[in-house]
Design a protein around this motif. Structure first.
Motif, PDB file in Angstrom:
ATOM      1  N   GLU A  58      42.662  51.360  99.949  1.00 65.26           N
ATOM      2  CA  GLU A  58      42.185  50.411  98.793  1.00 65.26           C
ATOM      3  C   GLU A  58      43.253  49.315  99.068  1.00 65.26           C
ATOM      4  O   GLU A  58      44.495  49.998  98.933  1.00 65.26           O
ATOM      5  N   VAL A  59      43.135  48.128  98.816  1.00 63.33           N
ATOM      6  CA  VAL A  59      43.997  47.328  98.849  1.00 63.33           C
ATOM      7  C   VAL A  59      43.927  46.165  97.593  1.00 63.33           C
ATOM      8  O   VAL A  59      42.569  45.555  97.712  1.00 63.33           O
ATOM      9  N   PRO A  83      53.728  40.217  90.283  1.00 71.73           N
ATOM     10  CA  PRO A  83      53.205  40.187  91.436  1.00 71.73           C
ATOM     11  C   PRO A  83      52.508  41.283  91.635  1.00 71.73           C
ATOM     12  O   PRO A  83      52.868  42.454  91.299  1.00 71.73           O
ATOM     13  N   ILE A  84      51.329  41.462  92.178  1.00 74.38           N
ATOM     14  CA  ILE A  84      50.566  42.622  92.356  1.00 74.38           C
ATOM     15  C   ILE A  84      50.192  42.606  93.752  1.00 74.38           C
ATOM     16  O   ILE A  84      49.499  41.782  94.508  1.00 74.38           O
ATOM     17  N   VAL A  85      50.864  43.635  94.681  1.00 71.40           N
ATOM     18  CA  VAL A  85      50.216  43.893  96.071  1.00 71.40           C
ATOM     19  C   VAL A  85      50.204  45.236  96.094  1.00 71.40           C
ATOM     20  O   VAL A  85      51.412  45.986  96.150  1.00 71.40           O
ATOM     21  N   SER A  86      49.230  45.885  96.132  1.00 72.45           N
ATOM     22  CA  SER A  86      49.026  47.469  96.107  1.00 72.45           C
ATOM     23  C   SER A  86      48.396  48.053  97.214  1.00 72.45           C
ATOM     24  O   SER A  86      47.141  47.538  97.588  1.00 72.45           O
ATOM     25  N   ILE A  87      48.778  49.068  97.843  1.00 72.24           N
ATOM     26  CA  ILE A  87      47.779  49.649  99.076  1.00 72.24           C
ATOM     27  C   ILE A  87      47.953  51.138  98.706  1.00 72.24           C
ATOM     28  O   ILE A  87      49.080  51.880  98.383  1.00 72.24           O
ATOM     29  N   GLY A  88      46.608  51.732  98.580  1.00 72.53           N
ATOM     30  CA  GLY A  88      46.386  52.986  98.338  1.00 72.53           C
ATOM     31  C   GLY A  88      45.807  53.802  99.499  1.00 72.53           C
ATOM     32  O   GLY A  88      44.917  52.902  99.915  1.00 72.53           O
ATOM     33  N   ALA A  90      43.569  57.232 100.142  1.00 72.42           N
ATOM     34  CA  ALA A  90      42.988  58.738 100.213  1.00 72.42           C
ATOM     35  C   ALA A  90      43.426  59.294  98.886  1.00 72.42           C
ATOM     36  O   ALA A  90      43.427  60.368  98.730  1.00 72.42           O
ATOM     37  N   ASP A  91      43.734  58.382  97.989  1.00 75.06           N
ATOM     38  CA  ASP A  91      44.005  58.959  96.616  1.00 75.06           C
ATOM     39  C   ASP A  91      45.378  59.987  96.715  1.00 75.06           C
ATOM     40  O   ASP A  91      45.361  60.671  95.550  1.00 75.06           O
ATOM     41  N   TRP A  92      46.095  59.857  97.616  1.00 76.16           N
ATOM     42  CA  TRP A  92      47.430  60.718  97.604  1.00 76.16           C
ATOM     43  C   TRP A  92      48.505  59.629  97.902  1.00 76.16           C
ATOM     44  O   TRP A  92      49.881  60.060  97.807  1.00 76.16           O
ATOM     45  N   LEU A  93      48.514  58.553  98.486  1.00 73.51           N
ATOM     46  CA  LEU A  93      49.490  57.604  98.495  1.00 73.51           C
ATOM     47  C   LEU A  93      49.124  56.307  98.082  1.00 73.51           C
ATOM     48  O   LEU A  93      48.185  55.649  98.199  1.00 73.51           O
ATOM     49  N   GLN A  94      50.157  55.798  97.386  1.00 72.63           N
ATOM     50  CA  GLN A  94      50.383  54.635  96.707  1.00 72.63           C
ATOM     51  C   GLN A  94      51.610  53.744  96.794  1.00 72.63           C
ATOM     52  O   GLN A  94      52.804  54.518  96.370  1.00 72.63           O
ATOM     53  N   LEU A  95      51.553  52.420  97.454  1.00 74.66           N
ATOM     54  CA  LEU A  95      52.487  51.608  97.642  1.00 74.66           C
ATOM     55  C   LEU A  95      52.435  50.234  97.031  1.00 74.66           C
ATOM     56  O   LEU A  95      51.519  49.845  97.098  1.00 74.66           O
ATOM     57  N   ASP A  96      53.259  50.032  96.018  1.00 79.71           N
ATOM     58  CA  ASP A  96      53.276  48.712  95.335  1.00 79.71           C
ATOM     59  C   ASP A  96      54.741  48.038  95.072  1.00 79.71           C
ATOM     60  O   ASP A  96      55.452  48.693  95.440  1.00 79.71           O
ATOM     61  N   PRO A  97      54.844  47.117  94.574  1.00 81.19           N
ATOM     62  CA  PRO A  97      56.370  46.635  94.081  1.00 81.19           C
ATOM     63  C   PRO A  97      57.013  47.579  93.304  1.00 81.19           C
ATOM     64  O   PRO A  97      58.410  47.474  93.152  1.00 81.19           O
ATOM     65  N   GLY A  98      56.322  48.283  92.651  1.00 78.75           N
ATOM     66  CA  GLY A  98      57.087  49.385  91.745  1.00 78.75           C
ATOM     67  C   GLY A  98      57.613  50.497  92.650  1.00 78.75           C
ATOM     68  O   GLY A  98      58.541  51.289  92.202  1.00 78.75           O
ATOM     69  N   GLY A  99      57.226  50.737  93.717  1.00 73.61           N
ATOM     70  CA  GLY A  99      57.657  51.706  94.441  1.00 73.61           C
ATOM     71  C   GLY A  99      56.406  52.512  95.287  1.00 73.61           C
ATOM     72  O   GLY A  99      55.425  52.013  95.459  1.00 73.61           O
ATOM     73  N   ALA A 238      36.204  45.375  85.071  1.00 75.05           N
ATOM     74  CA  ALA A 238      35.609  45.101  86.525  1.00 75.05           C
ATOM     75  C   ALA A 238      34.622  44.053  86.377  1.00 75.05           C
ATOM     76  O   ALA A 238      33.287  44.331  85.883  1.00 75.05           O
ATOM     77  N   PHE A 239      34.868  42.688  86.766  1.00 74.03           N
ATOM     78  CA  PHE A 239      33.806  41.948  86.768  1.00 74.03           C
ATOM     79  C   PHE A 239      32.693  42.318  87.783  1.00 74.03           C
ATOM     80  O   PHE A 239      31.447  42.097  87.629  1.00 74.03           O
ATOM     81  N   ASN A 240      33.272  42.620  89.039  1.00 75.11           N
ATOM     82  CA  ASN A 240      32.411  43.184  90.072  1.00 75.11           C
ATOM     83  C   ASN A 240      33.053  44.073  90.704  1.00 75.11           C
ATOM     84  O   ASN A 240      34.129  44.625  90.328  1.00 75.11           O
ATOM     85  N   GLU A 241      32.710  44.682  91.993  1.00 75.96           N
ATOM     86  CA  GLU A 241      33.316  45.527  92.875  1.00 75.96           C
ATOM     87  C   GLU A 241      34.797  44.983  93.457  1.00 75.96           C
ATOM     88  O   GLU A 241      35.456  45.825  93.954  1.00 75.96           O
ATOM     89  N   HIS A 242      34.894  43.719  93.194  1.00 79.17           N
ATOM     90  CA  HIS A 242      36.240  43.148  93.759  1.00 79.17           C
ATOM     91  C   HIS A 242      37.298  42.764  92.590  1.00 79.17           C
ATOM     92  O   HIS A 242      38.277  42.983  92.682  1.00 79.17           O
TER      93      HIS A 242
END
Length: 280
Positions: A58-59, A83-88, A90-99, A238-242
């Motif tokens: 999920e991005v 700024p928001i750039v988040s990459i997750g 399988a619900d066990w790895l999360q990478l974003d500007p916070g770490g 959530a306005f829609n799925e995106h």
């Protein structure tokens, strides 16, 4: 007085945005959850590798702004972009500007996560009372989080060690509660207490003899202990799925030796955030 910063990655606000989106996907109490917005229909058979990618990755990209004190303990408020750039994965790895957060162990509602992030430090230009105290340098943080998910609640404890910067050690204990209000709206609340060691307290709240001479403030020694308590509430729509939007508000209260420091203008530390994200 309100001032603007050209860029400031507000990790707390970003983490809240990402975590609530994740909570919306997982759902909370079984008797309170309404199904999430369904994914877009895909016609025709799809390659297995594409199906696996869609189900595991999920991005989220986007941005927003926060309104909060210019430094911890300050009375002057500032508006900072988020700024928001988040990459997750399988619900066990999360990478974003916070770490980076990675789940090391999970069994039922119990989980252990490794955490890697940063401590942004502080500039003596952030407030008039800080003049002559010098800067607190940027540092990298490494730590662990232990949590337990029970129904709509999450209870957790965190320990983070800063390498560089304050060289401090901080612990947090807290609880989150979230629920769906209809098909598209998720509301979440959290209560958290922070305990800091002597290195962190010295870096941000103590004043030594040289700093006292340069700033005109009295010498002060802040001891380790309970440093602050925070309460936050947020709503993610959530306005829609995106497309998703989050509005959040909270207040932190500095306590103990932190609240009594001469650099603290106001022990009450409010913040408001507004973010918009696009989920791929």
């Amino acid at each position: 007085m309100v001032k603007f910063k050209h860029f400031a990655a507000t990790a707390a606000g970003l983490a809240g945005f990402v975590s609530v989106i994740g909570a919306a996907d997982r759902g909370f109490a079984a008797d309170a959850v309404v199904d999430d917005v369904p994914p877009p229909a895909i016609s025709g058979p799809q390659p297995l590798e594409k199906q696996a990618f869609a189900s595991r990755w999920e991005v989220i990209v986007g941005g927003g702004a926060s309104f909060r004190p210019a430094y911890e303990g300050g009375d002057e408020m500032e508006i900072s972009p988020i700024p928001i750039v988040s990459i997750g994965y399988a619900d066990w790895l999360q990478l974003d500007p916070g770490g980076l957060d990675a789940t090391l162990y999970k069994d039922g509602g119990f989980n252990v996560d490794a955490r890697f992030g940063y401590e942004s430090g502080r500039s003596e230009d952030d407030g008039d009372l800080l003049k002559g105290l010098g800067d607190v340098d940027f540092g990298v943080t490494a730590g662990v989080k232990v949590g337990y998910q029970w129904d709509a609640f999450e209870f957790y404890g965190v320990i983070d060690k800063t390498i560089g910067g304050s060289e401090g050690l901080k612990g947090k204990i807290g609880a989150n509660y979230g629920w769906h209000m209809g098909e598209k709206l998720v509301v979440a609340t959290s209560l958290e207490a922070t305990i800091a060691d002597e290195n962190y307290m010295d870096s941000y709240f103590s004043i030594n003899a040289a700093q006292s001479a340069a700033s005109g403030l009295p010498q002060y020694k802040a001891e380790a202990g309970l440093q602050r308590v925070d309460f936050d509430i947020s709503a993610t729509y959530a306005f829609n799925e995106h497309w998703l939007m989050q509005a959040g508000a909270g207040v932190g209260v500095l306590v103990g030796d932190a609240a009594d420091s001469p650099v603290v203008e106001n022990e009450w530390q409010p913040q408001v955030t507004l973010s918009l994200g696009y989920r791929f």
